[in-house]
Design a protein around this motif. Structure first.
Motif, PDB file in Angstrom:
ATOM      1  N   TRP A 293       0.833  -1.203   0.000  1.00 20.68           N
ATOM      2  CA  TRP A 293       0.000   0.000   0.000  1.00 20.68           C
ATOM      3  C   TRP A 293       0.871   1.258   0.000  1.00 20.68           C
ATOM      4  CZ3 TRP A 293      -0.803   4.115   3.314  1.00 20.68           C
ATOM      5  CH2 TRP A 293      -1.963   4.866   3.090  1.00 20.68           C
ATOM      6  N   VAL A 294       1.880   1.275   0.859  1.00 15.14           N
ATOM      7  CA  VAL A 294       2.783   2.429   0.935  1.00 15.14           C
ATOM      8  C   VAL A 294       3.560   2.567  -0.373  1.00 15.14           C
ATOM      9  CG1 VAL A 294       4.837   3.349   2.094  1.00 15.14           C
ATOM     10  CG2 VAL A 294       2.971   2.380   3.437  1.00 15.14           C
ATOM     11  N   PHE A 295       4.011   1.449  -0.935  1.00 11.25           N
ATOM     12  CA  PHE A 295       4.743   1.494  -2.203  1.00 11.25           C
ATOM     13  C   PHE A 295       3.881   2.096  -3.305  1.00 11.25           C
ATOM     14  CE2 PHE A 295       5.461  -0.362  -6.361  1.00 11.25           C
ATOM     15  CZ  PHE A 295       6.744   0.097  -6.602  1.00 11.25           C
ATOM     16  N   MET A 296       2.596   1.719  -3.358  1.00 12.27           N
ATOM     17  CA  MET A 296       1.720   2.235  -4.401  1.00 12.27           C
ATOM     18  C   MET A 296       1.606   3.757  -4.309  1.00 12.27           C
ATOM     19  SD  MET A 296       0.818  -0.213  -6.342  1.00 12.27           S
ATOM     20  CE  MET A 296      -0.704   0.085  -7.198  1.00 12.27           C
ATOM     21  N   ARG A 297       1.524   4.298  -3.115  1.00 16.26           N
ATOM     22  CA  ARG A 297       1.415   5.746  -2.963  1.00 16.26           C
ATOM     23  C   ARG A 297       2.722   6.433  -3.339  1.00 16.26           C
ATOM     24  NH1 ARG A 297      -2.535   2.696  -2.259  1.00 16.26           N
ATOM     25  NH2 ARG A 297      -4.473   3.721  -1.769  1.00 16.26           N
ATOM     26  N   ALA A 298       3.836   5.910  -2.850  1.00 15.91           N
ATOM     27  CA  ALA A 298       5.138   6.532  -3.129  1.00 15.91           C
ATOM     28  C   ALA A 298       5.495   6.413  -4.611  1.00 15.91           C
ATOM     29  CB  ALA A 298       6.219   5.887  -2.266  1.00 15.91           C
ATOM     30  N   SER A 299       5.316   5.227  -5.178  1.00 13.56           N
ATOM     31  CA  SER A 299       5.661   5.052  -6.590  1.00 13.56           C
ATOM     32  C   SER A 299       4.737   5.865  -7.482  1.00 13.56           C
ATOM     33  CB  SER A 299       5.621   3.575  -6.984  1.00 13.56           C
ATOM     34  OG  SER A 299       4.300   3.064  -6.939  1.00 13.56           O
ATOM     35  N   GLY A 300       3.483   6.057  -7.069  1.00 12.55           N
ATOM     36  CA  GLY A 300       2.574   6.895  -7.844  1.00 12.55           C
ATOM     37  C   GLY A 300       3.059   8.328  -7.935  1.00 12.55           C
ATOM     38  N   VAL A 301       3.535   8.858  -6.825  1.00 16.01           N
ATOM     39  CA  VAL A 301       4.052  10.236  -6.819  1.00 16.01           C
ATOM     40  C   VAL A 301       5.321  10.332  -7.682  1.00 16.01           C
ATOM     41  CG1 VAL A 301       5.089  12.023  -5.358  1.00 16.01           C
ATOM     42  CG2 VAL A 301       3.042  10.798  -4.583  1.00 16.01           C
ATOM     43  N   ILE A 302       6.214   9.372  -7.534  1.00 12.81           N
ATOM     44  CA  ILE A 302       7.444   9.382  -8.333  1.00 12.81           C
ATOM     45  C   ILE A 302       7.125   9.211  -9.817  1.00 12.81           C
ATOM     46  CG2 ILE A 302       9.621   8.178  -8.753  1.00 12.81           C
ATOM     47  CD1 ILE A 302       9.601   7.473  -5.722  1.00 12.81           C
ATOM     48  N   LEU A 303       6.168   8.345 -10.130  1.00 14.86           N
ATOM     49  CA  LEU A 303       5.775   8.145 -11.529  1.00 14.86           C
ATOM     50  C   LEU A 303       5.193   9.413 -12.141  1.00 14.86           C
ATOM     51  CD1 LEU A 303       4.286   4.547 -11.574  1.00 14.86           C
ATOM     52  CD2 LEU A 303       6.130   5.413 -13.020  1.00 14.86           C
ATOM     53  N   ILE A 304       4.450  10.174 -11.367  1.00 18.57           N
ATOM     54  CA  ILE A 304       3.913  11.437 -11.894  1.00 18.57           C
ATOM     55  C   ILE A 304       5.052  12.352 -12.319  1.00 18.57           C
ATOM     56  CG2 ILE A 304       2.739  13.581 -11.207  1.00 18.57           C
ATOM     57  CD1 ILE A 304       0.768  11.812  -9.644  1.00 18.57           C
TER      58      ILE A 304
ATOM     59  N   HIS B 236       4.466  -1.017 -10.183  1.00 17.97           N
ATOM     60  CA  HIS B 236       3.242  -0.375  -9.709  1.00 17.97           C
ATOM     61  C   HIS B 236       2.015  -1.067 -10.322  1.00 17.97           C
ATOM     62  CE1 HIS B 236       1.020   3.252  -8.256  1.00 17.97           C
ATOM     63  NE2 HIS B 236       0.234   2.986  -9.294  1.00 17.97           N
ATOM     64  N   GLY B 237       2.042  -1.261 -11.620  1.00 19.77           N
ATOM     65  CA  GLY B 237       0.916  -1.907 -12.297  1.00 19.77           C
ATOM     66  C   GLY B 237       0.742  -3.354 -11.897  1.00 19.77           C
TER      67      GLY B 237
END
Length: 152
Positions: free
Chosen positions: A31-42, A90-91
């Motif tokens: 869950w934490v990875f999804m949030r952090a990687s989402g921000v980095i991916l943006i 992430h996906g």
């Protein structure tokens, strides 16, 4: 006669799993990875789009030579590699969560996850190889097949 339970009636509490049967914090880390990687991916994706579409001459300038010139720099190789790896992890984590939520039978869940992980490995390995082994001017190629910026 079949009776249907009152939908407004409180449900009996589920028995809590013992400490020995819990899986630890794996889902929390996911869950934490999804949030952090989402921000980095943006940041990675919008940087990629800005350089490719806004800073240059637009989409009409993106061709083989543009990619070759971009990947001549280790900075852009690492940028695109991070974008590939983070997007795939992430996906894959998101689809894994969906499989866990909706696949009810263990065999189906196992088959779906196995195919998901296989697809992940294939795309990451091939994408990494393309990024680091891309050579727009391979030695020994016929000059008429090489791009104009290659010296024969």
């Amino acid at each position: 006669m079949t009776t249907i339970a009152d939908p407004k009636a409180p449900r009996p509490p589920k028995p809590r799993p013992s400490r020995l049967t819990t899986r630890g914090n794996t889902e929390l880390y996911g869950w934490v990875f999804m949030r952090a990687s989402g921000v980095i991916l943006i940041v990675l994706i919008f940087g990629h789009l800005f350089v490719n579409l806004v800073a240059g001459e637009g989409v009409s300038a993106i061709d083989f030579g543009f990619v070759a010139g971009k990947w001549a720099s280790p900075f852009w190789q690492v940028w695109d590699l991070l974008m590939l790896w983070l997007a795939m992890i992430h996906g894959t984590n998101g689809v894994r969560t969906i499989i866990n939520d909706y696949a009810e039978r263990d065999g189906v869940r196992l088959a779906l996850k196995a195919s998901l992980y296989l697809a992940f490995v294939v795309v990451v390995v091939l994408g990494t190889l393309v990024i680091f082994t891309f050579d727009p001017c391979p030695a020994g190629s016929p000059a008429d097949l090489l791009p104009s910026f290659c010296t024969a």
